[in-house]
Every structure is written in structure tokens, then in C-alpha cells.
Enzyme design. Structure first.
Site, PDB file in Angstrom:
ATOM      1  N   GLU A  64      26.069 -30.000   1.779  1.00 26.99           N
ATOM      2  CA  GLU A  64      26.135 -30.093   3.294  1.00 26.99           C
ATOM      3  C   GLU A  64      26.439 -31.531   3.730  1.00 26.99           C
ATOM      4  OE1 GLU A  64      25.999 -27.516   4.729  1.00 26.99           O
ATOM      5  OE2 GLU A  64      24.621 -26.110   3.347  1.00 26.99           O
ATOM      6  N   ASN A 119      19.404 -34.558  -6.681  1.00 28.45           N
ATOM      7  CA  ASN A 119      19.926 -35.513  -5.892  1.00 28.45           C
ATOM      8  C   ASN A 119      19.519 -35.882  -4.476  1.00 28.45           C
ATOM      9  OD1 ASN A 119      21.258 -33.227  -4.993  1.00 28.45           O
ATOM     10  ND2 ASN A 119      23.098 -33.383  -5.811  1.00 28.45           N
ATOM     11  N   HIS A 122       0.348   0.124  10.720  1.00 33.89           N
ATOM     12  CA  HIS A 122       0.881  -1.253  10.298  1.00 33.89           C
ATOM     13  C   HIS A 122       2.357  -1.393   9.533  1.00 33.89           C
ATOM     14  CE1 HIS A 122      -0.837   0.530   6.373  1.00 33.89           C
ATOM     15  NE2 HIS A 122      -0.239  -0.572   5.943  1.00 33.89           N
ATOM     16  N   HIS A 123       2.732  -2.213   9.637  1.00 32.39           N
ATOM     17  CA  HIS A 123       4.294  -2.438   8.835  1.00 32.39           C
ATOM     18  C   HIS A 123       5.040  -2.088   9.912  1.00 32.39           C
ATOM     19  CE1 HIS A 123       2.160  -4.644   5.838  1.00 32.39           C
ATOM     20  NE2 HIS A 123       2.196  -3.637   4.960  1.00 32.39           N
ATOM     21  N   GLY A 161      18.459 -33.813  -1.862  1.00 35.41           N
ATOM     22  CA  GLY A 161      18.801 -33.070  -0.922  1.00 35.41           C
ATOM     23  C   GLY A 161      20.181 -32.195  -0.880  1.00 35.41           C
ATOM     24  N   ASP A 193       0.785  -1.335  -0.084  1.00 34.11           N
ATOM     25  CA  ASP A 193       0.210   0.017  -0.047  1.00 34.11           C
ATOM     26  C   ASP A 193       0.769   1.288   0.067  1.00 34.11           C
ATOM     27  OD1 ASP A 193       0.707  -0.858   2.844  1.00 34.11           O
ATOM     28  OD2 ASP A 193      -0.965   0.685   3.645  1.00 34.11           O
ATOM     29  N   GLY A 223      27.017 -16.338  -1.141  1.00 30.69           N
ATOM     30  CA  GLY A 223      26.524 -17.850  -1.176  1.00 30.69           C
ATOM     31  C   GLY A 223      25.330 -18.090  -0.557  1.00 30.69           C
ATOM     32  N   GLU A 269       9.563 -10.363  -1.989  1.00 22.32           N
ATOM     33  CA  GLU A 269      10.698  -9.622  -1.903  1.00 22.32           C
ATOM     34  C   GLU A 269      11.988 -10.141  -2.054  1.00 22.32           C
ATOM     35  OE1 GLU A 269       6.951  -7.767  -0.079  1.00 22.32           O
ATOM     36  OE2 GLU A 269       8.134  -9.625   0.286  1.00 22.32           O
ATOM     37  N   ASP A 318      18.424 -29.210  -6.320  1.00 21.58           N
ATOM     38  CA  ASP A 318      17.015 -29.442  -6.120  1.00 21.58           C
ATOM     39  C   ASP A 318      17.042 -28.710  -4.786  1.00 21.58           C
ATOM     40  OD1 ASP A 318      18.869 -31.289  -4.797  1.00 21.58           O
ATOM     41  OD2 ASP A 318      17.156 -32.664  -4.749  1.00 21.58           O
TER      42      ASP A 318
END
Length: 561
Positions: A470, A464, A113-114, A466, A27, A410, A50, A437
Site C-alpha cells: 500500500e 516491515n 436468533h441469527h 506495515g 447450535d 487477493g 468462519e 506482518d
């Protein structure tokens, strides 16, 4: 000359080459959005959120030299902050605009608000300020000077700026300068320019092994074409940091390879570190582009170019615009001769055409050479952090390829929205995205905006099951590195039932070869899902994972239990 504040802002953005503003309506920015819709030569592109919009503005800026982001106060600004911080880390000039509460409400501290409902309207600017070069709020009295200050700073420093625009001022009329906005940097001090050029040329004449070392700021400050000309004239060998990949041709006859401390291209660490004339462009060494801080460059041999200064082996020259300095060097540097081209590298071996084994299951060791064989000169290649960037890192890309990634910040998920922004800014170039993925699931909804805008990228998704990067750091078999498997290549039709984007899937080299042949022959976009084992990874990740674990967790870490 009089115009409204909103029209003035749009005229300034158009003057620096921006024809799309990417963001999310709210708004407090709707009045400004009305002005965008009525303005010729610029349009609004609505993103799904955003954060994605900020990533897209970053990708746009890497093609156009600047990008524009539009959010609303508080909830929008803070949602975009991760993307703004990434632009700061990667030296990308993004103009972040945020619709703010009306000026009278902020001046009198109304609870709205916000906000935090405490009457404080400084906290959002204070939150964003550490990640931008300028964070300011416009008023009718300062709009011209503040916006121009922010814009000049954004372009000069190659950093994001953030500008709040109160919702009740965009249609107010103000006096604006008659002169068009200039993007030119100030001219150099003549004596300092001459002194710097003379000192550099003196050292170059004495050098036995001059080398140029490329990093991000070579591109950000517009030195690329000038360096190409220097290399062509003087036959200066050049190398790159992994964070400066493919800024200069990786298949040029004077290309040495990638410098990464102890993890450098074989033989390159010693060559770079013993060079007696090493040109750099403000390299920023972090653990991933320094071989875990095993780099060792001698300040006594470095000629470092910032955008507004030069450091010649410790002698600092300020008051210069470096692009002017490089032009002087290019004019005066002697052309190479057969006797002066000392230690020039032999031409790199030709990149061999990939020959698939039709029945062989896909694996990272052979996947990336097969994908590089598919690439064309002048493609835009966007590589997600993790297996895609690590897999493509050792590959020498075709001439003119623009390589987009986020090696310093990253933040996974960056590349899908960055693809949106980049293709909006350079629709005439073929775009290929490589994304895992796990990363895809963070920002997957922006595929719908890509389809809505009728863009035609090639999206290569590595499935793959996942977070493989990691897994190699910690928890190879742990559930926390698993993700829900999606029917990824059905998503184009889910997001846009009548899409022209074509979907493909491959588990073998033969299936991939057939898919790539069809994609190359089609004018439409493509979504290509590749199935690889969860524990398979590029060779570089086998080293990177344990190195990261040792760095992060120390000798008492869980890997050593």
C-alpha cells in the site's frame, strides 16, 4: 438402502476424498457434528472463526480436489462469505455446509436468533448465491437429489456450492442409492470428440511455433499431467501467466517464462503474441497478470480448452470432456524430431546457489534468491498477496513445487488459514508460508489451530512494520499504512506453551543463512521472523505501485497533487 441424512452427506464427502471438515460449531450444526464424531474416516477440525475456516477449506481443496466447510446459519455463513467468494474467483471446489434453523421454524417463519427476526429464511441463501454455483436448502424429501446435484456441480465446474442443512433433519432416515457416488465426467459425443481432435491436429501440423500458455484452470481441471506428457512427446514450448505460476516446471527445458503483456519476461510478449498455435485454458486477464491490459492474443491462433468444450480458432466444439480430447491428442500427436522442434528454447540456465554476505542487512533484492535456494523439490510454497507473491514471482521454483496464492481475489490474510487446510490435506509434504506482518495480523489466531493439530510448517514472516504494498501505491509515510509491531516469533509459545515449533529471527543475510540451516536440519515446524525496512520492496512492486495508483485514482489523483 436406508441411512440418516447426516450419514449420507458424510459418505458422499468421503467418496470424493475429503477426510477433514473445517469449520466452527454453532447450535444449528451440533447435531451434524455429533454424526461426524461418530463416523469413521472423516473428522471435524475446528477453526478460530468462519472466515479462516473458509480460507482453510480452500487450501485443502487445492491439494485434495475438493474441500468442506461447516458453519452455522446467518452469522456463520456471512462470516465465511469472503472466503467462499475467493474460492469462486480462484475456481476452487469447496462444499460449504451450514446448519440451519429447524425445518418447521423456517416453514412457518418463526423469528429466531441469527436471523433478522423478520421470518425471512431466504435472505441468507440469496446473499451467498452470487458467489456459489449452487445454493440450496435440504429437506428429507430432496436430500439425495439436491446434495448430489450440488456435489456434481462443484466437482464439474470447480466452483464452491453452499448447502443449508436444517438442524432437525440430520438424524432422519432416508432411502439412498445403492450405487457408489461417481466423480467421472460424462463421456464425450464420439463425433464431436473426433472432429475436435482432427481439427486441432490439422492446425498443429501447419504450425511453425506452437506454444502452451498455462493458467489456473490447467490445474483446476486436471490437465497438468496431460500437458506435461504432450510437452515431453512433442517438445512444445510453454509459458505461464503469473496466475498460473509453477503449475508446470519453471526449470523445464521447454519453459519460456511468464507472459504478462508488456511486463512479460524479456522477449516473451512478441513470441507469445505471434505464435500460430497457442493452447490456452480459459485464461482470465485482470490488470495484474496482463501488464495492465497490454496483452494482445489473436483469437485466430488460439486453441482454448475449457473443461467441457474446445474453441479452435473460433470453431467451438461442445459435448466433449476435454480430458478425453487431450488423451486423444496425446496418442496421435507426432513425437518431436530434431527437425520438427522448431524454435525450441535452449535449456534454461541453471539456478545458481546463493552466496550470502554475512553482515549485509536483509533486502528484498537478495532475500528471494536466498529463500528459493532453501526450497526443495515437491515443497508446497504458499505466498501471501503483496510483497511475498511479487518477490517470488520472478524466481524459478524447484521441480514439483506446488505454489498456492490468491492472485485474482487477493484477500490479505488468506494464506495462514490456507496453510492449515493444505497441510491437513497433504501432511507428507513440506510446507513453507511467506506472509507479511500486515496480512498475518488479519488471521493470526489460526496459528493456534496449526499448533493444536501438531502440524509442522515453516512460516516466514516479513516484518516491515506495515503495508508495504500500500505504501508503494499511496501514502509511503502515512500512518494509515502503519501497524502495531508484535513480538511475532514469540507467538507459537503464546498460543501453545509446549509447542515444538522453533522460533527464529534474522536481520542480516548471515543470520538468515544460519536460521535456514537449523530449520532444514530440524523435524519440527519453524516460525522465522525477517526484519526489513518499511520502504524496501521487491523490484516488481516499484512498478506495480505507481501503475496501480494511476489506474485507481486517475490523472487528478493525490499522487499528482
Amino acid at each position: 438402502m436406508h441411512t440418516t441424512i447426516g450419514e449420507f452427506i458424510l459418505d458422499r464427502l468421503k467418496a470424493i476424498g475429503i477426510t477433514e471438515i473445517i469449520g466452527v460449531p454453532g447450535d444449528f450444526n451440533l447435531s451434524f457434528l455429533e454424526q461426524i464424531s461418530q463416523s469413521e474416516g472423516i473428522r471435524f477440525i475446528g477453526a478460530c472463526n468462519e472466515l479462516n475456516a473458509a480460507y482453510a477449506a480452500d487450501g485443502y481443496a487445492r491439494q485434495r480436489g475438493a474441500g468442506a466447510l461447516l458453519t452455522t446459519y446467518g452469522v456463520g455463513e456471512l462470516s465465511a462469505l469472503n472466503g467462499i467468494a475467493g474460492a469462486r474467483a480462484e475456481h476452487v471446489p469447496v462444499v460449504s455446509l451450514a446448519g440451519a434453523p429447524p425445518q418447521y421454524a423456517t416453514e412457518f417463519g418463526w423469528n429466531l436468533h441469527h436471523s433478522l427476526a423478520d421470518g425471512d429464511y431466504t435472505n441468507m441463501l440469496e446473499a451467498v448465491a452470487p458467489f456459489t454455483e449452487v445454493a440450496t436448502r435440504l429437506s428429507p424429501m430432496n436430500a439425495v437429489e439436491e446434495f448430489d446435484r450440488a456435489l456434481h456441480t462443484c466437482l464439474r465446474e470447480k466452483r464452491p456450492v453452499h448447502i443449508q442443512i436444517p438442524s432437525d433433519i440430520t438424524h432422519l432416515s432416508i432411502e439412498v442409492p445403492d450405487a457408489p457416488f461417481s466423480t467421472a465426467l460424462p463421456a464425450s459425443d464420439p463425433e464431436r470428440l473426433e472432429a475436435a481432435a482432427a481439427r486441432i491436429l490439422e492446425r498443429f501440423a501447419q504450425a511453425t511455433d506452437p506454444i502452451i500458455l498455462i493458467d489456473q484452470d490447467t490445474d483446476r481441471h486436471g490437465f497438468t499431467a496431460q500437458f506435461e506428457a504432450l510437452i515431453a512427446k512433442a517438445h512444445i514450448p510453454y509459458a505461464q501467466l503469473s496466475s498460473g505460476k509453477a503449475i508446470l516446471s519453471e526449470r523445464g527445458e521447454h519453459f519460456l517464462g511468464t507472459y504478462n503483456g508488456a511486463a512479460s519476461t524479456p522477449g516473451l510478449q512478441e513470441r507469445i503474441e505471434r505464435s500460430d498455435f497457442l493452447i490456452t485454458t480459459n485464461p482470465r486477464f485482470i490488470e495484474v497478470n496482463s501488464g495492465s491490459f497490454t496483452h494482445n492474443l489473436s483469437r485466430a491462433t488460439i486453441i482454448n480448452f475449457g473443461d467441457q468444450h474446445a474453441n479452435v480458432a473460433g470453431e467451438i466444439f461442445v459435448g466433449i470432456t476435454t480430458a478425453e480430447l487431450i488423451d486423444v491428442l496425446l496418442e496421435r500427436i507426432p513425437p518431436a524430431s530434431s527437425s520438427s522442434a522448431s524454435q525450441a528454447p535452449a535449456s534454461p540456465a541453471a539456478v545458481e546457489s546463493f552466496k550470502p554476505h554475512p553482515e549485509a542487512a536483509l533486502c528484498h533484492e537478495r532475500l528471494w534468491p536466498q529463500m528459493v535456494d532453501f526450497l526443495r523439490e515437491e515443497d508446497v510454497v504458499i505466498a501471501e498477496a503483496g510483497t511475498s507473491n511479487i518477490g517470488l514471482g520472478p524466481q524459478r521454483l524447484p521441480q514439483g513445487v506446488r505454489y498456492i496464492n490468491s492472485p485474482i481475489w487477493g484477500s490479505i490474510g488468506f494464506t495462514l488459514p490456507a496453510l492449515l487446510g493444505s497441510q491437513l490435506a497433504a501432511a507428507d509434504r513440506r510446507h513453507i508460508l511467506f506472509i507479511g506482518d500486515g496480512s498475518f495480523q488479519l488471521t493470526a489466531q489460526e496459528l493456534s489451530t496449526i499448533l493444536r493439530q501438531e502440524l509442522n510448517p515453516i512460516i516466514v514472516l516479513i516484518n516491515n512494520k506495515g503495508y508495504t504494498i500500500e505504501r508503494y501505491i499511496l501514502g509511503m509515510e502515512e500512518e494509515y499504512n502503519d501497524i502495531q509491531d508484535w513480538s511475532y516469533n514469540q507467538l507459537p509459545q503464546v498460543f501453545k506453551a509446549d509447542t515444538t515449533m522453533e522460533s527464529y529471527s534474522a536481520t542480516t543475510e548471515g543470520e538468515l543463512a544460519q536460521a535456514l540451516e537449523s530449520i532444514a536440519a530440524s523435524p519440527h515446524g519453524a516460525f522465522l521472523e525477517l526484519h526489513l525496512p518499511a520502504a524496501d520492496a521487491p523490484r516488481g512492486l516499484h512498478t506495480f505501485g505507481p501503475m496501480t495508483a494511476d489506474f485507481d485514482y486517475g490523472p487528478r489523483g493525490p499522487r499528482n497533487d
